[in-house]
Design a protein around this motif. Structure first.
Motif, PDB file in Angstrom:
ATOM      1  N   ILE A  66       4.049  20.995   2.139  1.00 50.49           N
ATOM      2  CA  ILE A  66       4.687  19.807   1.557  1.00 50.49           C
ATOM      3  C   ILE A  66       3.876  18.597   1.924  1.00 50.49           C
ATOM      4  CG2 ILE A  66       7.002  18.419   2.028  1.00 50.49           C
ATOM      5  CD1 ILE A  66       8.107  21.215   2.933  1.00 50.49           C
ATOM      6  N   LEU A  67       3.423  17.947   0.941  1.00 45.32           N
ATOM      7  CA  LEU A  67       2.593  16.705   1.097  1.00 45.32           C
ATOM      8  C   LEU A  67       3.525  15.555   0.556  1.00 45.32           C
ATOM      9  CD1 LEU A  67      -0.023  15.068   1.370  1.00 45.32           C
ATOM     10  CD2 LEU A  67      -0.287  15.593  -1.214  1.00 45.32           C
ATOM     11  N   VAL A  68       3.693  14.488   1.616  1.00 49.60           N
ATOM     12  CA  VAL A  68       4.513  13.265   1.259  1.00 49.60           C
ATOM     13  C   VAL A  68       3.670  12.161   1.324  1.00 49.60           C
ATOM     14  CG1 VAL A  68       6.529  11.978   1.792  1.00 49.60           C
ATOM     15  CG2 VAL A  68       6.629  14.262   1.918  1.00 49.60           C
ATOM     16  N   ASN A  69       3.334  11.595   0.160  1.00 47.98           N
ATOM     17  CA  ASN A  69       2.234  10.638   0.371  1.00 47.98           C
ATOM     18  C   ASN A  69       3.193   9.063   0.306  1.00 47.98           C
ATOM     19  OD1 ASN A  69      -0.280  11.585  -0.061  1.00 47.98           O
ATOM     20  ND2 ASN A  69       0.440  12.310  -2.209  1.00 47.98           N
ATOM     21  N   ASN A  70       3.465   8.946   1.874  1.00 51.49           N
ATOM     22  CA  ASN A  70       3.997   7.536   1.948  1.00 51.49           C
ATOM     23  C   ASN A  70       3.196   6.276   2.342  1.00 51.49           C
ATOM     24  OD1 ASN A  70       6.748   6.330   3.353  1.00 51.49           O
ATOM     25  ND2 ASN A  70       5.063   6.349   5.010  1.00 51.49           N
ATOM     26  N   LEU A  71       2.135   6.738   2.917  1.00 55.99           N
ATOM     27  CA  LEU A  71       1.294   5.418   3.039  1.00 55.99           C
ATOM     28  C   LEU A  71       1.335   4.320   2.040  1.00 55.99           C
ATOM     29  CD1 LEU A  71      -0.624   3.949   5.054  1.00 55.99           C
ATOM     30  CD2 LEU A  71      -2.392   5.009   3.739  1.00 55.99           C
ATOM     31  N   GLY A  72       1.498   3.136   2.446  1.00 55.51           N
ATOM     32  CA  GLY A  72       1.307   2.237   1.368  1.00 55.51           C
ATOM     33  C   GLY A  72       1.260   0.875   2.115  1.00 55.51           C
ATOM     34  N   VAL A  73       0.515  -0.450   1.302  1.00 57.50           N
ATOM     35  CA  VAL A  73       0.554  -1.592   1.833  1.00 57.50           C
ATOM     36  C   VAL A  73       1.467  -2.513   0.712  1.00 57.50           C
ATOM     37  CG1 VAL A  73      -1.441  -1.309   3.014  1.00 57.50           C
ATOM     38  CG2 VAL A  73      -1.282  -2.055   0.624  1.00 57.50           C
ATOM     39  N   PHE A  74       2.104  -3.695   1.308  1.00 53.95           N
ATOM     40  CA  PHE A  74       2.693  -4.508   0.180  1.00 53.95           C
ATOM     41  C   PHE A  74       2.697  -5.952   0.876  1.00 53.95           C
ATOM     42  CE2 PHE A  74       5.900  -3.225   3.491  1.00 53.95           C
ATOM     43  CZ  PHE A  74       6.699  -4.408   3.654  1.00 53.95           C
ATOM     44  N   GLY A  75       2.973  -6.807   0.012  1.00 53.53           N
ATOM     45  CA  GLY A  75       3.000  -8.282   0.625  1.00 53.53           C
ATOM     46  C   GLY A  75       3.212  -8.970  -0.729  1.00 53.53           C
ATOM     47  N   ALA A  76       3.569 -10.396  -0.199  1.00 49.03           N
ATOM     48  CA  ALA A  76       3.617 -11.319  -1.176  1.00 49.03           C
ATOM     49  C   ALA A  76       2.484 -12.290  -1.498  1.00 49.03           C
ATOM     50  CB  ALA A  76       5.001 -12.360  -1.011  1.00 49.03           C
ATOM     51  N   GLU A  77       2.108 -12.510  -2.818  1.00 47.19           N
ATOM     52  CA  GLU A  77       1.147 -13.269  -2.911  1.00 47.19           C
ATOM     53  C   GLU A  77       1.184 -13.910  -4.516  1.00 47.19           C
ATOM     54  OE1 GLU A  77      -3.726 -12.885  -2.435  1.00 47.19           O
ATOM     55  OE2 GLU A  77      -2.341 -11.555  -1.996  1.00 47.19           O
ATOM     56  N   GLU A  78       0.575 -15.371  -4.382  1.00 45.81           N
ATOM     57  CA  GLU A  78       0.927 -15.764  -5.564  1.00 45.81           C
ATOM     58  C   GLU A  78       0.001 -15.124  -7.038  1.00 45.81           C
ATOM     59  OE1 GLU A  78       2.427 -18.669  -6.821  1.00 45.81           O
ATOM     60  OE2 GLU A  78       3.500 -18.710  -4.861  1.00 45.81           O
ATOM     61  N   PRO A  79       0.602 -14.904  -7.996  1.00 43.53           N
ATOM     62  CA  PRO A  79       0.021 -13.996  -9.076  1.00 43.53           C
ATOM     63  C   PRO A  79      -1.385 -14.581  -9.313  1.00 43.53           C
ATOM     64  CG  PRO A  79       2.307 -14.291  -9.537  1.00 43.53           C
ATOM     65  CD  PRO A  79       1.963 -15.262  -8.271  1.00 43.53           C
ATOM     66  N   LEU A  80      -1.580 -15.722  -9.668  1.00 44.73           N
ATOM     67  CA  LEU A  80      -2.852 -16.071  -9.963  1.00 44.73           C
ATOM     68  C   LEU A  80      -3.825 -16.213  -8.935  1.00 44.73           C
ATOM     69  CD1 LEU A  80      -1.811 -18.733 -12.699  1.00 44.73           C
ATOM     70  CD2 LEU A  80      -2.473 -16.264 -13.151  1.00 44.73           C
ATOM     71  N   GLU A  81      -3.652 -15.939  -7.585  1.00 42.69           N
ATOM     72  CA  GLU A  81      -4.582 -15.852  -6.530  1.00 42.69           C
ATOM     73  C   GLU A  81      -4.805 -14.670  -6.079  1.00 42.69           C
ATOM     74  OE1 GLU A  81      -2.585 -18.740  -3.737  1.00 42.69           O
ATOM     75  OE2 GLU A  81      -2.551 -20.262  -5.401  1.00 42.69           O
ATOM     76  N   ILE A  82      -4.389 -13.465  -6.742  1.00 38.71           N
ATOM     77  CA  ILE A  82      -4.923 -12.362  -6.212  1.00 38.71           C
ATOM     78  C   ILE A  82      -6.264 -11.994  -6.556  1.00 38.71           C
ATOM     79  CG2 ILE A  82      -4.084  -9.974  -6.212  1.00 38.71           C
ATOM     80  CD1 ILE A  82      -1.389 -10.454  -6.797  1.00 38.71           C
ATOM     81  N   SER A  83      -6.843 -11.996  -5.495  1.00 37.55           N
ATOM     82  CA  SER A  83      -8.474 -11.506  -5.748  1.00 37.55           C
ATOM     83  C   SER A  83      -8.578 -10.200  -6.374  1.00 37.55           C
ATOM     84  CB  SER A  83      -9.209 -11.759  -4.634  1.00 37.55           C
ATOM     85  OG  SER A  83      -9.035 -10.725  -3.765  1.00 37.55           O
ATOM     86  N   ASP A  84      -9.999  -9.990  -6.892  1.00 35.80           N
ATOM     87  CA  ASP A  84     -10.381  -8.703  -7.375  1.00 35.80           C
ATOM     88  C   ASP A  84     -10.370  -7.568  -6.261  1.00 35.80           C
ATOM     89  OD1 ASP A  84     -10.794  -9.807  -9.748  1.00 35.80           O
ATOM     90  OD2 ASP A  84     -13.094  -9.437  -9.866  1.00 35.80           O
ATOM     91  N   ALA A  85     -10.626  -8.202  -5.144  1.00 36.23           N
ATOM     92  CA  ALA A  85     -10.676  -7.354  -3.808  1.00 36.23           C
ATOM     93  C   ALA A  85      -9.251  -6.760  -3.331  1.00 36.23           C
ATOM     94  CB  ALA A  85     -11.319  -8.102  -2.565  1.00 36.23           C
ATOM     95  N   GLU A  86      -8.400  -7.732  -3.402  1.00 39.05           N
ATOM     96  CA  GLU A  86      -7.192  -7.339  -3.406  1.00 39.05           C
ATOM     97  C   GLU A  86      -6.344  -6.248  -4.413  1.00 39.05           C
ATOM     98  OE1 GLU A  86      -4.284  -8.355  -0.476  1.00 39.05           O
ATOM     99  OE2 GLU A  86      -6.181  -7.580  -0.217  1.00 39.05           O
ATOM    100  N   TRP A  87      -6.833  -6.501  -5.411  1.00 36.16           N
ATOM    101  CA  TRP A  87      -6.273  -5.598  -6.430  1.00 36.16           C
ATOM    102  C   TRP A  87      -6.876  -4.175  -6.276  1.00 36.16           C
ATOM    103  CZ3 TRP A  87      -2.743  -5.734 -10.217  1.00 36.16           C
ATOM    104  CH2 TRP A  87      -2.180  -7.305 -10.697  1.00 36.16           C
ATOM    105  N   ARG A  88      -8.161  -4.165  -5.830  1.00 38.14           N
ATOM    106  CA  ARG A  88      -8.851  -2.672  -5.548  1.00 38.14           C
ATOM    107  C   ARG A  88      -8.145  -2.179  -4.299  1.00 38.14           C
ATOM    108  NH1 ARG A  88     -13.571  -5.839  -6.444  1.00 38.14           N
ATOM    109  NH2 ARG A  88     -14.561  -5.401  -8.572  1.00 38.14           N
ATOM    110  N   ARG A  89      -7.934  -3.133  -3.371  1.00 39.27           N
ATOM    111  CA  ARG A  89      -7.381  -2.458  -1.977  1.00 39.27           C
ATOM    112  C   ARG A  89      -5.891  -2.008  -2.334  1.00 39.27           C
ATOM    113  NH1 ARG A  89      -4.147  -4.158   2.732  1.00 39.27           N
ATOM    114  NH2 ARG A  89      -3.723  -6.247   1.736  1.00 39.27           N
TER     115      ARG A  89
END
Length: 264
Positions: free
Chosen positions: A85-108
């Motif tokens: 049984i594999l449960v992929n639960n790990l995740g990150v989240f957080g609020a950020e202004e849409p036009l200020e999300i960097s390429d690095a954050e999209w990749r992360r």
């Protein structure tokens, strides 16, 4: 219904706190041998000790390692052994202004929320298929369907996870292995408390802050409160069991009615 997972080994990523910890407890209490995962060995060991102290009958494994890397995933799987049984639960989240999300954050966000799950599925699914039984459960979010304006990158990653689940369900077709995603709604965890206070007045008491958050930012919730982690864990335990043998390739909602849709 009696959920019996005796003789099964489960790996729950990101299970030292919040939803992951609740899922690990539910699976262990159903009889599974459960691997607790987190990046820090000391934290994982502490959680294993705490959960064992709560109930002597729980069979738990310390499986520390960063599953967002190939070496870390290999370390975790080495500690866990063959996974049923594999449960992929790990995740990150957080609020950020849409036009200020960097390429690095999209990749992360993609690396943590999507690619880490793909990596573990790729490593464990062949063994499940060979043994003729297995469960893969990817913890997605209502945000996969109702993309939040304040965290588009998070929504994107959870939408991708739905596609991952459906695709791997097809790869496992007819094998006795099921692959599903769980659409978790707004849930009460420590991280979500911090997130709530990013969006509402920090001086408000928690109960009032929660109500304000749901009213202003999640008004379509029919539950009209945050979901407790144990409520998510109950659905995961069912989907992980033999009782859910005919459910695969699905996105199952535990969202408090947040997604305004008749069909999941």
């Amino acid at each position: 219904m009696r959920i019996d997972l005796s003789g099964r080994t489960a790996l729950v990523t990101g299970s030292t706190q919040g939803i992951g910890r609740a899922i690990a407890v539910a699976l262990a209490d159903a009889g599974a041998r459960v691997a607790i995962n987190g990046r820090t060995a000391a934290t994982v060991e502490d959680v294993v000790a705490e959960l064992r102290a709560e109930s002597d009958g729980r069979e738990l494994i310390a499986a520390s390692g960063d599953v967002t890397t190939e070496d870390g995933a290999a370390e975790v799987l080495a500690a866990t052994g063959p996974v049923d049984i594999l449960v992929n639960n790990l995740g990150v989240f957080g609020a950020e202004e849409p036009l200020e999300i960097s390429d690095a954050e999209w990749r992360r966000y993609f690396d943590v929320n999507v690619l880490a799950a793909v990596r573990l599925i790729r490593a464990t699914l062949p063994g499940m298929i060979e043994r003729g039984w297995g469960r893969v459960l990817n913890i997605a979010s209502d945000s996969a369907i109702v993309i939040p304006a304040e965290m588009i990158h998070y929504g994107m990653s959870k939408t991708a996870l739905l596609a991952v689940s459906r695709g791997f369900a097809k790869a496992a077709a007819g094998s006795g292995v099921t692959v599903n995603s769980v659409l978790a709604g707004p849930t009460h965890t420590g991280g979500v408390e911090n997130f709530v206070y990013e969006l509402v007045d920090r001086s408000l008491p928690w109960d009032e802050a929660q109500r304000e958050f749901m009213k202003e930012h999640r008004p379509q919730s029919l539950l009209q409160r945050l979901i407790e982690p144990e409520e998510i864990a109950n659905m995961v335990a069912y989907l992980a069991s033999p009782l859910a043998s005919a459910t695969t390739g699905a996105a199952v909602r535990v969202d408090g009615g947040y997604v305004d849709s008749i069909v999941p």
